[in-house]
Design a protein around this motif. Structure first.
Motif, PDB file in Angstrom:
ATOM      1  N   LEU A 176      24.757  12.624  11.956  1.00 12.55           N
ATOM      2  CA  LEU A 176      24.791  13.862  12.726  1.00 12.55           C
ATOM      3  C   LEU A 176      26.212  14.267  13.103  1.00 12.55           C
ATOM      4  N   ARG A 177      26.438  15.561  13.156  1.00 10.97           N
ATOM      5  CA  ARG A 177      27.693  16.071  13.681  1.00 10.97           C
ATOM      6  C   ARG A 177      27.742  15.835  15.185  1.00 10.97           C
ATOM      7  N   PRO A 178      28.928  15.881  15.806  1.00 15.67           N
ATOM      8  CA  PRO A 178      28.992  15.793  17.268  1.00 15.67           C
ATOM      9  C   PRO A 178      28.122  16.870  17.914  1.00 15.67           C
ATOM     10  N   GLY A 179      27.260  16.462  18.810  1.00 14.30           N
ATOM     11  CA  GLY A 179      26.351  17.399  19.455  1.00 14.30           C
ATOM     12  C   GLY A 179      25.088  17.678  18.668  1.00 14.30           C
ATOM     13  N   GLY A 180      24.909  16.988  17.516  1.00 16.71           N
ATOM     14  CA  GLY A 180      23.686  17.142  16.740  1.00 16.71           C
ATOM     15  C   GLY A 180      22.506  16.496  17.442  1.00 16.71           C
ATOM     16  N   GLY A 181      21.303  16.860  17.019  1.00 13.25           N
ATOM     17  CA  GLY A 181      20.114  16.409  17.735  1.00 13.25           C
ATOM     18  C   GLY A 181      19.137  15.644  16.872  1.00 13.25           C
ATOM     19  N   VAL A 182      18.385  14.758  17.518  1.00 14.34           N
ATOM     20  CA  VAL A 182      17.271  14.068  16.868  1.00 14.34           C
ATOM     21  C   VAL A 182      16.004  14.412  17.637  1.00 14.34           C
ATOM     22  N   ARG A 242      18.043  14.452  26.073  1.00 17.01           N
ATOM     23  CA  ARG A 242      18.062  15.776  26.709  1.00 17.01           C
ATOM     24  C   ARG A 242      16.758  16.024  27.439  1.00 17.01           C
ATOM     25  N   TRP A 243      15.640  15.719  26.808  1.00  9.89           N
ATOM     26  CA  TRP A 243      14.351  15.736  27.495  1.00  9.89           C
ATOM     27  C   TRP A 243      13.368  14.838  26.758  1.00  9.89           C
ATOM     28  N   ILE A 244      12.445  14.297  27.532  1.00 10.45           N
ATOM     29  CA  ILE A 244      11.384  13.456  26.977  1.00 10.45           C
ATOM     30  C   ILE A 244      10.144  13.696  27.820  1.00 10.45           C
ATOM     31  N   ALA A 245       8.998  13.814  27.161  1.00 10.50           N
ATOM     32  CA  ALA A 245       7.778  14.178  27.885  1.00 10.50           C
ATOM     33  C   ALA A 245       6.566  13.525  27.260  1.00 10.50           C
ATOM     34  N   GLU A 246       5.590  13.260  28.095  1.00 14.86           N
ATOM     35  CA  GLU A 246       4.267  12.871  27.619  1.00 14.86           C
ATOM     36  C   GLU A 246       3.483  14.141  27.312  1.00 14.86           C
ATOM     37  N   THR A 247       2.868  14.181  26.137  1.00 19.19           N
ATOM     38  CA  THR A 247       2.215  15.400  25.666  1.00 19.19           C
ATOM     39  C   THR A 247       0.764  15.108  25.318  1.00 19.19           C
ATOM     40  N   GLY A 248      -0.124  15.986  25.742  1.00 19.75           N
ATOM     41  CA  GLY A 248      -1.537  15.830  25.428  1.00 19.75           C
ATOM     42  C   GLY A 248      -2.116  17.116  24.884  1.00 19.75           C
ATOM     43  N   SER A 256      18.133   1.706   1.496  1.00 19.38           N
ATOM     44  CA  SER A 256      18.699   2.043   0.190  1.00 19.38           C
ATOM     45  C   SER A 256      19.343   3.424   0.145  1.00 19.38           C
ATOM     46  N   LEU A 257      19.230   4.182   1.212  1.00 25.68           N
ATOM     47  CA  LEU A 257      19.635   5.583   1.190  1.00 25.68           C
ATOM     48  C   LEU A 257      21.138   5.735   1.371  1.00 25.68           C
ATOM     49  N   GLU A 258      21.740   6.580   0.534  1.00 26.33           N
ATOM     50  CA  GLU A 258      23.109   6.997   0.772  1.00 26.33           C
ATOM     51  C   GLU A 258      23.104   7.982   1.930  1.00 26.33           C
ATOM     52  N   GLY A 259      23.952   7.729   2.908  1.00 27.30           N
ATOM     53  CA  GLY A 259      23.876   8.489   4.143  1.00 27.30           C
ATOM     54  C   GLY A 259      24.266   9.945   4.008  1.00 27.30           C
ATOM     55  N   PHE A 260      23.694  10.783   4.866  1.00 30.50           N
ATOM     56  CA  PHE A 260      24.095  12.171   5.002  1.00 30.50           C
ATOM     57  C   PHE A 260      25.238  12.247   6.009  1.00 30.50           C
ATOM     58  N   THR A 261      25.918  13.373   6.044  1.00 34.61           N
ATOM     59  CA  THR A 261      26.993  13.567   7.014  1.00 34.61           C
ATOM     60  C   THR A 261      26.919  14.967   7.592  1.00 34.61           C
ATOM     61  N   ASP A 262      27.377  15.090   8.835  1.00 34.43           N
ATOM     62  CA  ASP A 262      27.558  16.383   9.500  1.00 34.43           C
ATOM     63  C   ASP A 262      26.270  17.196   9.582  1.00 34.43           C
ATOM     64  N   LEU A 263      25.124  16.522   9.727  1.00 34.69           N
ATOM     65  CA  LEU A 263      23.862  17.236   9.884  1.00 34.69           C
ATOM     66  C   LEU A 263      23.762  17.859  11.270  1.00 34.69           C
ATOM     67  N   ASP A 264      23.045  18.977  11.348  1.00 37.81           N
ATOM     68  CA  ASP A 264      22.741  19.566  12.653  1.00 37.81           C
ATOM     69  C   ASP A 264      21.665  18.777  13.381  1.00 37.81           C
ATOM     70  N   PHE A 318      19.985  23.621  17.698  1.00 33.53           N
ATOM     71  CA  PHE A 318      21.043  22.799  17.119  1.00 33.53           C
ATOM     72  C   PHE A 318      21.616  23.391  15.831  1.00 33.53           C
ATOM     73  N   ARG A 319      21.052  24.472  15.346  1.00 35.07           N
ATOM     74  CA  ARG A 319      21.451  24.984  14.034  1.00 35.07           C
ATOM     75  C   ARG A 319      22.845  25.625  14.083  1.00 35.07           C
ATOM     76  N   ARG A 320      23.735  25.044  13.292  1.00 33.01           N
ATOM     77  CA  ARG A 320      25.070  25.623  13.080  1.00 33.01           C
ATOM     78  C   ARG A 320      25.302  25.802  11.589  1.00 33.01           C
TER      79      ARG A 320
END
Length: 241
Positions: A163-169, A216-222, A130-138, A75-77
Motif C-alpha cells: 500500500l501507498r502511505p495512507g492506503g487502506g485495507v 480507522r473504524w471497526i464494527a460488529e455488523t448484523g 508465492s506472489l510477487e508483491g504489488f506496490t503503491d496500491l490505494d 482511498f482512491r487516488r
C-alpha cells in the motif's frame, strides 16, 4: 471434532490443529464452485445460469457489494486495488464498474478459471507465499478471508508493504463475540475446518496495530446493519501509518 484454543496473553482464538497445506480445503473442488461459490451469488441476485452459461447481473452485483465500494472509495487516488481471495471475481467486477483498476488474487485455480472464462476478469492464481508483491496500491480488500489464513499477522505485514502511505485495507470476518456463537458454542456455523482464526474487535485491532496499521473504524455488523452489538460479522477499515 474441531477444537479451539485461546491465547492466554492476547485472547486470540484459533483451531488447535491445522492442515499443513491449504490445498486440502474444499475451495479447490468443482463441488465447491457449483454449490457454494456460485450458489451464494445466485441467491443475492448477482448471477443467473441461462442456457448452460453463467450470466452476471451488474446491477445486482454492484448493489450487493455497495458497503465495500463505499468503504474503499475514499482511498482512491491512482485507482489501484487488489481483492485478496477473490474467488470467481464478483467483487473485482463491482470494483471495476466503480472506476477501479482492480485485480483479484485467489489460491484456487478452479475459481480463477471460472472467473476469467465466464466474466473476463483480471484474476491471478497465487498464494501469499508465492506472489510477487504489488506496490503503491490505494487499497486492499479481504472479504471473509483473514479467518482462512495460517499466519494472518505475516500476511497483514505483507499487505502493508503493497500500500501507498495512507492506503487502506478493508476486512470482514466472522465475529467470535457474536450472540449466535455465544448461544451455539461449537455448533456455531462459522466454526469449520478451513476457518483457522477467530477474531473479536479486540484481537483484530491488535493484529492490525501490530503490523503497522491504524484502525480507522471497526464494527460488529448484523442483519440490521453496522454497529449492531453482537452481530455475526466484523467490518473494519485500517490505514497505513
Amino acid at each position: 471434532r474441531l477444537r479451539l484454543v485461546r491465547c492466554d496473553k492476547c485472547g486470540h482464538v484459533r483451531l488447535s490443529h491445522r492442515p499443513e497445506h491449504i490445498e486440502v480445503t474444499h475451495s479447490f473442488s468443482r463441488d465447491y464452485l457449483e454449490h457454494c461459490a456460485l450458489a451464494e451469488y445466485e441467491t443475492c441476485g448477482s448471477l443467473a445460469r441461462v442456457g448452460g452459461k453463467l450470466v452476471l447481473f451488474p446491477f445486482g452485483n454492484y448493489r450487493f457489494f455497495r458497503p465495500v465500494l463505499n468503504s474503499v472509495r475514499p482511498f482512491r487516488r491512482n485507482g489501484t486495488i487488489v481483492d485478496c481471495g477473490s474467488g470467481v471475481g464478483f467483487l473485482v467486477d463491482a470494483l471495476q464498474r466503480d472506476g477501479w483498476s482492480a485485480v483479484g488474487i485467489e489460491i484456487s485455480p478452479v475459481l480463477v478459471a471460472c472467473g476469467k472464462t465466464s466474466f473476463g476478469l483480471d484474476l491471478r492464481v497465487a498464494s501469499f507465499d508465492s506472489l510477487e508483491g504489488f506496490t503503491d496500491l490505494d487499497a486492499v480488500t479481504l472479504v471473509e478471508i483473514i479467518e482462512h489464513l495460517f499466519d494472518p499477522v505475516a500476511v497483514l505485514r505483507q499487505l502493508r508493504g503493497w500500500l501507498r502511505p495512507g492506503g487502506g485495507v478493508y476486512i470482514t470476518t466472522p465475529n467470535f463475540d457474536c450472540d449466535d456463537r455465544r448461544r451455539a458454542g461449537m455448533a456455531w456455523n462459522a466454526i469449520c475446518a478451513d476457518h483457522y482464526q477467530y477474531f473479536t474487535v479486540a484481537t483484530l485491532t491488535r493484529a492490525l496495530e501490530t503490523t503497522g496499521f491504524q484502525v480507522r473504524w471497526i464494527a460488529e455488523t448484523g442483519s440490521r446493519g453496522i454497529n449492531e452489538p453482537g452481530g455475526n460479522t466484523l467490518q473494519c477499515i485500517a490505514v497505513t501509518q
